[in-house]
Motif scaffolding. Structure first.
Motif, PDB file in Angstrom:
ATOM      1  N   ASP A   1       0.843  -1.245  -0.110  1.00 10.47           N
ATOM      2  CA  ASP A   1      -0.103  -0.053   0.106  1.00 10.47           C
ATOM      3  C   ASP A   1       0.905   1.337   0.093  1.00 10.47           C
ATOM      4  N   ALA A   2       0.428   2.097  -1.039  1.00 13.03           N
ATOM      5  CA  ALA A   2       1.253   3.550  -0.932  1.00 13.03           C
ATOM      6  C   ALA A   2       1.362   4.122   0.482  1.00 13.03           C
ATOM      7  N   GLY A   3       0.267   3.885   1.264  1.00 16.09           N
ATOM      8  CA  GLY A   3       0.314   4.946   2.409  1.00 16.09           C
ATOM      9  C   GLY A   3       1.318   4.214   3.580  1.00 16.09           C
ATOM     10  N   GLN A   4       1.986   2.987   3.347  1.00 15.32           N
ATOM     11  CA  GLN A   4       3.265   2.733   3.904  1.00 15.32           C
ATOM     12  C   GLN A   4       4.248   3.668   3.864  1.00 15.32           C
ATOM     13  N   THR A   5       4.573   3.839   2.390  1.00 16.86           N
ATOM     14  CA  THR A   5       5.757   4.773   2.072  1.00 16.86           C
ATOM     15  C   THR A   5       5.162   6.279   2.541  1.00 16.86           C
ATOM     16  N   GLU A   6       4.127   6.643   2.411  1.00 14.74           N
ATOM     17  CA  GLU A   6       3.828   8.039   2.836  1.00 14.74           C
ATOM     18  C   GLU A   6       3.852   8.249   4.300  1.00 14.74           C
ATOM     19  N   ALA A   7       3.597   6.983   5.397  1.00 10.36           N
ATOM     20  CA  ALA A   7       3.878   7.150   6.618  1.00 10.36           C
ATOM     21  C   ALA A   7       5.436   7.427   6.978  1.00 10.36           C
ATOM     22  N   ALA A   8       6.301   6.497   6.317  1.00 13.45           N
ATOM     23  CA  ALA A   8       7.677   6.357   6.374  1.00 13.45           C
ATOM     24  C   ALA A   8       8.335   7.872   5.945  1.00 13.45           C
ATOM     25  N   GLN A   9       7.799   8.456   4.850  1.00 12.44           N
ATOM     26  CA  GLN A   9       8.258   9.929   4.659  1.00 12.44           C
ATOM     27  C   GLN A   9       7.648  10.771   5.771  1.00 12.44           C
ATOM     28  N   ALA A  10       6.578  10.586   6.301  1.00  9.54           N
ATOM     29  CA  ALA A  10       6.419  11.281   7.479  1.00  9.54           C
ATOM     30  C   ALA A  10       7.098  11.436   8.522  1.00  9.54           C
ATOM     31  N   LEU A  11       7.635  10.292   8.711  1.00  8.43           N
ATOM     32  CA  LEU A  11       8.702   9.985   9.861  1.00  8.43           C
ATOM     33  C   LEU A  11       9.863  10.526   9.748  1.00  8.43           C
ATOM     34  N   GLY A  12      10.270  10.745   8.709  1.00  6.79           N
ATOM     35  CA  GLY A  12      11.490  11.245   7.811  1.00  6.79           C
ATOM     36  C   GLY A  12      12.503  10.449   7.579  1.00  6.79           C
ATOM     37  N   LEU A  13      12.009   9.126   7.166  1.00  2.00           N
ATOM     38  CA  LEU A  13      12.862   8.154   6.868  1.00  2.00           C
ATOM     39  C   LEU A  13      13.315   8.134   5.339  1.00  2.00           C
ATOM     40  N   GLY A  14      14.589   7.940   4.843  1.00  2.00           N
ATOM     41  CA  GLY A  14      14.866   8.246   3.411  1.00  2.00           C
ATOM     42  C   GLY A  14      14.387   7.010   2.610  1.00  2.00           C
ATOM     43  N   ARG A  15      14.763   7.256   1.297  1.00  2.00           N
ATOM     44  CA  ARG A  15      13.957   6.349   0.326  1.00  2.00           C
ATOM     45  C   ARG A  15      14.643   5.071   0.351  1.00  2.00           C
ATOM     46  N   TRP A  16      15.870   5.026   0.428  1.00  2.00           N
ATOM     47  CA  TRP A  16      16.580   3.516   0.423  1.00  2.00           C
ATOM     48  C   TRP A  16      16.055   2.908   1.960  1.00  2.00           C
ATOM     49  N   ARG A  17      16.157   3.603   2.886  1.00  2.00           N
ATOM     50  CA  ARG A  17      15.713   2.907   4.147  1.00  2.00           C
ATOM     51  C   ARG A  17      14.237   2.563   4.292  1.00  2.00           C
ATOM     52  N   THR A  18      13.366   3.271   3.737  1.00  2.00           N
ATOM     53  CA  THR A  18      12.012   3.011   3.534  1.00  2.00           C
ATOM     54  C   THR A  18      11.983   1.574   2.697  1.00  2.00           C
ATOM     55  N   LEU A  19      12.591   1.617   1.626  1.00  2.00           N
ATOM     56  CA  LEU A  19      12.382   0.515   0.781  1.00  2.00           C
ATOM     57  C   LEU A  19      12.850  -0.922   1.358  1.00  2.00           C
ATOM     58  N   ARG A  20      14.223  -0.607   2.219  1.00  2.00           N
ATOM     59  CA  ARG A  20      14.760  -1.775   2.801  1.00  2.00           C
ATOM     60  C   ARG A  20      14.036  -2.232   4.133  1.00  2.00           C
ATOM     61  N   ARG A  21      13.471  -1.255   5.032  1.00  2.00           N
ATOM     62  CA  ARG A  21      13.070  -1.771   6.236  1.00  2.00           C
ATOM     63  C   ARG A  21      11.347  -1.710   6.291  1.00  2.00           C
ATOM     64  N   ILE A  22      10.812  -1.204   5.482  1.00  2.00           N
ATOM     65  CA  ILE A  22       9.404  -1.082   5.333  1.00  2.00           C
ATOM     66  C   ILE A  22       8.612  -1.772   4.023  1.00  2.00           C
ATOM     67  N   VAL A  23       9.096  -1.484   2.906  1.00  2.00           N
ATOM     68  CA  VAL A  23       8.340  -2.213   1.555  1.00  2.00           C
ATOM     69  C   VAL A  23       8.941  -3.090   1.517  1.00  2.00           C
ATOM     70  N   VAL A  24      10.096  -3.688   1.405  1.00  2.00           N
ATOM     71  CA  VAL A  24      10.519  -4.992   0.939  1.00  2.00           C
ATOM     72  C   VAL A  24      10.114  -6.186   1.952  1.00  2.00           C
ATOM     73  N   PRO A  25      10.161  -5.785   3.109  1.00  2.22           N
ATOM     74  CA  PRO A  25       9.549  -6.939   4.171  1.00  2.22           C
ATOM     75  C   PRO A  25       8.071  -7.249   3.734  1.00  2.22           C
TER      76      PRO A  25
END
Length: 335
Positions: free
Chosen positions: A193-217
């Motif tokens: 869900d795109a909301g997962q990425t938006e929530a990570a961006q709201a927390l200040g996480l970078g693109r690669w960290r969001t991809l590695r820790r949130i999206v990929v799992p």
């Protein structure tokens, strides 16, 4: 005069019991008889037994020859090379495929176009054609060198001496699997869900960290089933490298039956090994899927042993109910 103590000590009045039949007079519930289902199961089981009997009792299979060659050193060496090819191709295929998937989802139009072009070319060409092309790459590039781009080369080597049959098979299979792995990973990432990425961006996480820790799992729930099918397909697809004289399982079996002319039993040896390894990989895929299913459901799907235990408990309860119903005394009989 009525005192509060008299009211408290008075017995509570119970509502009258509605007239109706007692539990012993209730009609017995008879389960529905699935006649068609049982007839279909009996017919399918009969057909399976007929096929199994025709295979087991057919002397043309030469089962004693199958048992004799099943664990010979030549066959086992070919099996080890097949497993090694499968592992190397899958590891590098998914490493490069993940990189291509990220490029395909990139906002950079150059990276996105190059990734799309790679997937388009390698998915549009048959695997056998790719292997034959890489096997004859020396006709196009007799030498390979390392040096300055568009400038002098410092080290050169002949392509014939560098690319043997096994290395050619690894390169061809890896490049082929990379194109499919890129689409598998891309589809898994898009399933989150795109909301997962938006929530990570709201927390200040970078693109690669969001991809590695949130999206990929989370994407692994969609990637693992398809990746498991690719792994099994790659295991069986390695048999095509026998056209390059790579001593995999199929080529090792072919060398034996070209000498003994026992084609059918030697092919059965290869078949049994492919089935055995595929079964092990399928069981491993099940447990990996179960691991990544955590959080997607309240309860994890039961394991095969757990499912068997539940069926045994249900069967025991059913037998207990049947025995209890048979032991119940009849109502309205002679006294």
């Amino acid at each position: 005069m009525v005192t509060p103590s008299d009211v408290t000590s008075a017995p509570a009045l119970k509502p009258p019991k509605a007239p109706g039949p007692s539990g012993a007079d209730l009609p017995r519930i008879v389960p529905r008889r699935h006649v068609g289902r049982w007839l279909a199961a009996a017919g399918a089981l009969l057909l399976f037994l007929m096929v199994l009997n025709s295979v087991v009792r057919n002397d043309a299979f030469q089962w004693e020859v199958v048992g004799r060659y099943f664990t010979t050193s030549a066959v086992l060496d070919g099996l080890l090379l097949t497993l090694w090819l499968t592992g190397v191709v899958m590891v590098f295929g998914f490493l490069f495929g993940t990189l291509l998937a990220v490029m395909r989802l990139s906002a950079n139009p150059v990276l996105r176009t190059l990734s799309w072009g790679y997937v388009w070319i390698f998915r549009s060409t048959p695997l056998l054609v790719q292997l034959l092309f890489w096997f004859n790459i020396g006709a196009l590039y007799p030498t390979l060198g390392v040096g300055i781009p568009f400038g002098p080369q410092f080290v050169t080597v002949k392509t014939v001496n560098l690319l043997g049959p096994t290395l050619t098979a690894v390169i061809g299979l890896t490049l082929h699997e990379t194109a499919y792995a890129a689409e598998v990973v891309r589809g898994g990432i898009l399933s989150v869900d795109a909301g997962q990425t938006e929530a990570a961006q709201a927390l200040g996480l970078g693109r690669w960290r969001t991809l590695r820790r949130i999206v990929v799992p989370q994407a692994m729930r969609s990637i693992v089933p398809t990746a498991g099918n690719m792994l099994i397909g790659t295991l069986k697809g390695t048999s095509i490298v026998s056209v390059l004289a790579v001593h995999d399982l199929l080529f090792s079996v072919q060398l034996i039956y070209n000498r003994t002319y026992q084609v059918i039993p030697l092919l059965m040896v290869a078949t049994f090994w492919y089935v055995a390894v595929t079964s092990v990989l399928g069981a491993g895929q099940y447990y990996v899927e179960r691991y990544y299913a955590r959080g997607a459901a309240r309860t994890l799907p039961p394991t095969p042993l757990g499912r068997l235990r539940l069926r045994l408990v249900a069967l025991r309860a059913r037998l207990y109910r049947v025995a209890a119903a048979d032991a119940r005394p009849a109502v309205g009989g002679d006294r």
